[in-house]
Enzyme design. Sequence first.
Site, PDB file in Angstrom:
ATOM      1  N   SER A   1      10.062 -26.349  61.223  1.00  0.00           N
ATOM      2  CA  SER A   1      11.095 -27.010  60.410  1.00  0.00           C
ATOM      3  C   SER A   1      10.663 -27.083  58.945  1.00  0.00           C
ATOM      4  CB  SER A   1      11.326 -28.437  60.913  1.00  0.00           C
ATOM      5  OG  SER A   1      11.701 -28.429  62.261  1.00  0.00           O
TER       6      SER A   1
HETATM    7  N1  SAH Z   1       8.253 -29.101  66.066  1.00  0.00           N
HETATM    8  C1  SAH Z   1       8.072 -27.674  65.778  1.00  0.00           C
HETATM    9  C2  SAH Z   1       9.364 -26.979  65.454  1.00  0.00           C
HETATM   10  C3  SAH Z   1       9.954 -26.567  66.694  1.00  0.00           C
HETATM   11  S1  SAH Z   1      11.363 -25.527  66.742  1.00  0.00           S
HETATM   12  C4  SAH Z   1       7.069 -27.436  64.671  1.00  0.00           C
HETATM   13  O1  SAH Z   1       6.599 -28.393  64.056  1.00  0.00           O
HETATM   14  O2  SAH Z   1       6.710 -26.269  64.458  1.00  0.00           O
HETATM   15  C5  SAH Z   1      11.955 -26.049  68.336  1.00  0.00           C
HETATM   16  C6  SAH Z   1      11.053 -25.738  69.488  1.00  0.00           C
HETATM   17  O3  SAH Z   1      11.692 -26.225  70.658  1.00  0.00           O
HETATM   18  C7  SAH Z   1      10.814 -24.250  69.707  1.00  0.00           C
HETATM   19  O4  SAH Z   1       9.451 -23.980  69.705  1.00  0.00           O
HETATM   20  C8  SAH Z   1      11.432 -24.012  71.079  1.00  0.00           C
HETATM   21  O5  SAH Z   1      10.757 -23.035  71.828  1.00  0.00           O
HETATM   22  C9  SAH Z   1      11.313 -25.387  71.725  1.00  0.00           C
HETATM   23  N2  SAH Z   1      12.193 -25.603  72.878  1.00  0.00           N
HETATM   24  C10 SAH Z   1      13.453 -25.124  73.075  1.00  0.00           C
HETATM   25  N3  SAH Z   1      13.928 -25.526  74.266  1.00  0.00           N
HETATM   26  C11 SAH Z   1      12.943 -26.278  74.839  1.00  0.00           C
HETATM   27  C12 SAH Z   1      12.835 -26.949  76.098  1.00  0.00           C
HETATM   28  N4  SAH Z   1      13.824 -26.940  77.006  1.00  0.00           N
HETATM   29  N5  SAH Z   1      11.696 -27.612  76.358  1.00  0.00           N
HETATM   30  C13 SAH Z   1      10.668 -27.627  75.454  1.00  0.00           C
HETATM   31  N6  SAH Z   1      10.709 -26.987  74.263  1.00  0.00           N
HETATM   32  C14 SAH Z   1      11.841 -26.322  73.961  1.00  0.00           C
END
Ligand code: SAH
Length: 213
Positions: free
Chosen positions: A65
């Site tokens: 993000s």
């Molecule tokens: N917090 C992260 C940004 C994450 S983007 C950072 O600081 O880099 C959102 C993330 O959610 C992605 O990595 C994606 O793979 C994950 N995601 C999507 N669906 C999910 C699920 N059902 N369970 C766990 N993670 C999930």
Amino acid sequence: MDSNPGLALQKENLISHLKREGYLKTAKVENAFRLIPREAFLPNDLRLHAYSDHPLPIGSGQTISAPHMVAIMTELLQPAKNDKLLEIGTGSGYQAAILSSLVKKICTIEFYPELASLARKNLSQAGIKNVEIIPGDGSKGLPAQAPFDKIIVTCSIPQEIFASLGKQLKEGGILVAPIGPAYGVQMLTTGRKAKGKLETKEYFGVVFVPLRG
Ligand code: SAH
């Protein structure tokens, strides 16, 4: 990696910008931004862009993000030093790293095994020890370790999942998540548990990657 003088200066400029815009509100969250090197959570070829206020690709079609979004969500969570947190969507591990310096323990769930491994490597190289990464589908939260003081979701979720995650919050606990359609504008929403019920508050439109699974 503040050994790169260019990046150190850019980091201070970014922190000033985030304060000026009102995204960074408290000294403790500002200090967390200063402490955690965002470049350590990025692919090598993107490290020079670590302190531009943009989301960036981290592999598997996912993104880290933008710093202002991490600042906003971290402030909304009101992290406190004895908190046990749940994060859904570990991604690069950066958001968890920021929170790790402000709370006691974080459990974070990541859908893509390769991102879970990447985050584990990033966090261990940054010397962070209070983050437990759980590979798998976080859509049901983590009942085995519930209740949590705070829950943060960094992918977009439907209203029903928001409500069911609320059940894993302690009384007085806070949940922060983007609610809405997989593709399109979602609403950044908080829920605070009071007398067993979630009091919700909507903020503004955001765009996050969708929940998988
Ligand atoms: N917090 C992260 C940004 C994450 S983007 C950072 O600081 O880099 C959102 C993330 O959610 C992605 O990595 C994606 O793979 C994950 N995601 C999507 N669906 C999910 C699920 N059902 N369970 C766990 N993670 C999930």
